[in-house]
Motif scaffolding. Structure first.
Motif, PDB file in Angstrom:
ATOM      1  N   PRO A   1       0.826  -1.215   0.000  1.00 15.09           N
ATOM      2  CA  PRO A   1       0.000   0.000   0.000  1.00 15.09           C
ATOM      3  C   PRO A   1       0.859   1.264   0.000  1.00 15.09           C
ATOM      4  CG  PRO A   1      -0.748  -1.540   1.684  1.00 15.09           C
ATOM      5  CD  PRO A   1       0.554  -2.078   1.166  1.00 15.09           C
ATOM      6  N   GLU A   2       0.465   2.243  -0.795  1.00 11.99           N
ATOM      7  CA  GLU A   2       1.139   3.535  -0.857  1.00 11.99           C
ATOM      8  C   GLU A   2       0.143   4.621  -0.447  1.00 11.99           C
ATOM      9  OE1 GLU A   2       4.053   2.466  -4.669  1.00 11.99           O
ATOM     10  OE2 GLU A   2       2.623   4.111  -4.820  1.00 11.99           O
ATOM     11  N   LEU A   3       0.428   5.291   0.660  1.00  8.64           N
ATOM     12  CA  LEU A   3      -0.417   6.385   1.130  1.00  8.64           C
ATOM     13  C   LEU A   3       0.391   7.673   1.043  1.00  8.64           C
ATOM     14  CD1 LEU A   3      -2.081   4.598   4.202  1.00  8.64           C
ATOM     15  CD2 LEU A   3      -3.030   4.944   1.912  1.00  8.64           C
ATOM     16  N   LEU A   4       0.116   8.436  -0.007  1.00  7.30           N
ATOM     17  CA  LEU A   4       0.922   9.603  -0.332  1.00  7.30           C
ATOM     18  C   LEU A   4       0.116  10.891  -0.175  1.00  7.30           C
ATOM     19  CD1 LEU A   4       2.449   8.172  -3.654  1.00  7.30           C
ATOM     20  CD2 LEU A   4       3.218   7.771  -1.305  1.00  7.30           C
ATOM     21  N   GLN A   5       0.800  11.921   0.299  1.00  2.45           N
ATOM     22  CA  GLN A   5       0.285  13.280   0.416  1.00  2.45           C
ATOM     23  C   GLN A   5      -1.067  13.337   1.112  1.00  2.45           C
ATOM     24  OE1 GLN A   5       2.617  15.244  -0.110  1.00  2.45           O
ATOM     25  NE2 GLN A   5       1.674  17.241   0.006  1.00  2.45           N
ATOM     26  N   HIS A   6      -2.172  13.668   0.438  1.00  2.74           N
ATOM     27  CA  HIS A   6      -3.447  13.828   1.135  1.00  2.74           C
ATOM     28  C   HIS A   6      -4.014  12.497   1.632  1.00  2.74           C
ATOM     29  CE1 HIS A   6      -4.332  13.322  -3.160  1.00  2.74           C
ATOM     30  NE2 HIS A   6      -5.478  12.783  -2.810  1.00  2.74           N
ATOM     31  N   HIS A   7      -3.512  11.373   1.083  1.00  9.07           N
ATOM     32  CA  HIS A   7      -3.908  10.063   1.605  1.00  9.07           C
ATOM     33  C   HIS A   7      -3.071   9.667   2.828  1.00  9.07           C
ATOM     34  CE1 HIS A   7      -6.552   9.252  -1.746  1.00  9.07           C
ATOM     35  NE2 HIS A   7      -5.592   9.536  -2.600  1.00  9.07           N
ATOM     36  N   CYS A   8      -2.009  10.412   3.077  1.00  8.48           N
ATOM     37  CA  CYS A   8      -1.118  10.113   4.196  1.00  8.48           C
ATOM     38  C   CYS A   8      -1.706  10.719   5.474  1.00  8.48           C
ATOM     39  CB  CYS A   8       0.281  10.678   3.896  1.00  8.48           C
ATOM     40  SG  CYS A   8       1.526  10.291   5.129  1.00  8.48           S
ATOM     41  N   GLN A   9      -2.749  10.070   5.968  1.00  9.98           N
ATOM     42  CA  GLN A   9      -3.471  10.513   7.154  1.00  9.98           C
ATOM     43  C   GLN A   9      -3.463   9.401   8.195  1.00  9.98           C
ATOM     44  OE1 GLN A   9      -4.643  13.519   7.530  1.00  9.98           O
ATOM     45  NE2 GLN A   9      -4.518  14.297   5.421  1.00  9.98           N
TER      46      GLN A   9
END
Length: 378
Positions: free
Chosen positions: A318-326
């Protein structure tokens, strides 16, 4: 009459570049004990035998805004390198990573008729393919460490040696840390080695694991400090969390600690590859300031961001980047990996396949063997 000792110049940047440069020097010293090493690298490479040209060290910068703010530093560094290359040209120049500086160095070397080997070449497959013209013009050989990179360069008619990743040798002698009786209650946080990465990502990681330990108080959190110079910053950020999260900052036996963990939160980069090779399930997270993120999004062309996904050419991790990095999103993804089930087993299968791909290629060569081959035939 004895042939004079080979003079090899090496230029690398930041922590990972210094680590690769150490491998080059140590491998070559075992087969070419009289070789002389000079250039610009980190303290570990200097300790291994490299004579430093200058105290002006490369800086770890990633974003355009950071490059602009350090332009005077880079100008001085480039002047130092040019002076040394022109006054006393080495038999071979090995560039390691650090494309923003090293492609300019390659041009200088080409003008001085110095053959150039680019170890860990620029990620032109991801962004800035216009740099391929510079590589073709100024660099004689490239030496990437990932199969998809080597295939890319060969498709563009650039002579490429696929190098055996140095980390593969290191993991052969790694055992899980003997300090821990099991792996089920430990989570690793790997916030990167660059200051800006740590400042942006580590607080989000800590908020995420706080959500996890609220419902699972038995989990111990290991924050892996990649570079000693970043220890104070990491301790500053983690200090006020120590009362509500059972955490420790790991500075020694880091790979053994990592292998002992049930899962990891990783700032995308070399650490994600290390987790993959140790078969530690992970979630990749990343956040930058919005200006740099928007510029990067316009330039970045690869489908995936994390190395495991790039190597396997699928969304294995899984990659949680920028606005998904919550924290809430990260917490949910991590819980899926911490418990036995389909998500954990699927990722473990992917990581085992990646390890197989990286260790069973017949065309891999140690970097020392490649350099010896080049110097022998030049």
């Amino acid at each position: 009459m004895n042939k004079p000792a080979s003079r090899i110049a090496i230029i690398s940047g930041e922590l990972s570049g210094d680590s690769y440069a150490v491998d080059v020097v140590e491998q070559l010293k075992s087969v070419m004990p009289n070789a002389l090493f000079e250039g610009i690298s980190g303290q570990r490479t200097q300790a291994a035998g490299l004579k430093q040209w200058s105290n002006c060290q490369p800086k770890a910068v990633m974003a355009l805004t950071q490059v602009i703010s350090n332009i005077v530093h880079f100008r001085r560094l480039l002047d130092t390198i040019k002076q040394n290359l022109t006054q006393c040209p080495p038999d071979l120049l090995i560039l390691i990573d650090y494309g923003g500086l090293n492609l300019r160095v390659a041009r200088i070397a080409s003008e001085c008729r110095i053959p150039v080997l680019y170890f860990i070449p620029p990620k032109v497959w991801a962004w800035g393919q216009w740099r391929l013209k510079k590589i073709k013009r100024y660099v004689k050989w490239v030496a990437p460490i990932y199969p998809f990179e080597s295939d890319f360069f060969k498709r563009h008619a650039i002579e490429s040696f696929l190098i055996q990743h140095p980390f593969i040798e290191k993991i052969r002698c790694i055992n899980p840390s003997s300090q821990h009786s099991g792996t089920q209650h430990r989570i690793a946080l790997l916030p990167g080695s660059r200051e800006q990465e740590i400042r942006h990502v580590l607080p989000i990681m800590l908020k995420s694991v706080y959500l996890i330990v609220q419902n699972n108080p038995n989990y111990q959190i290991d924050v892996i400090c990649a570079e000693p110079s970043k220890l104070a910053l990491i301790e500053q950020i983690t200090d006020h969390w120590s009362e509500c999260i059972p955490l420790s900052v790991v500075t020694e036996n880091k790979l053994a600690h990592l292998k002992s963990c049930r899962a990891a939160l990783v700032c995308s980069g070399t650490a994600s590859f290390e987790c993959a090779m140790l078969t530690v399930p992970m979630v990749i997270v990343y956040r930058a300031n919005w200006i740099n993120y928007c510029i990067g999004k316009l330039l970045f062309r690869a489908k995936w961001f994390g190395l495991p996904n790039l190597i396997l050419n699928c969304l294995a991790v899984p990659e949680l980047l920028q606005h998904h990095c919550q924290p809430k999103h990260i917490c949910n993804s991590m819980i899926q990996l911490l418990k036995d089930g389909v998500h954990r087993q699927r990722q473990l299968s992917h990581l085992e396949r990646l390890a197989q791909q990286m260790t069973e290629r017949d065309d891999c060569m140690p970097i020392g063997e490649v350099v010896t081959k080049i110097l022998t035939h030049s």
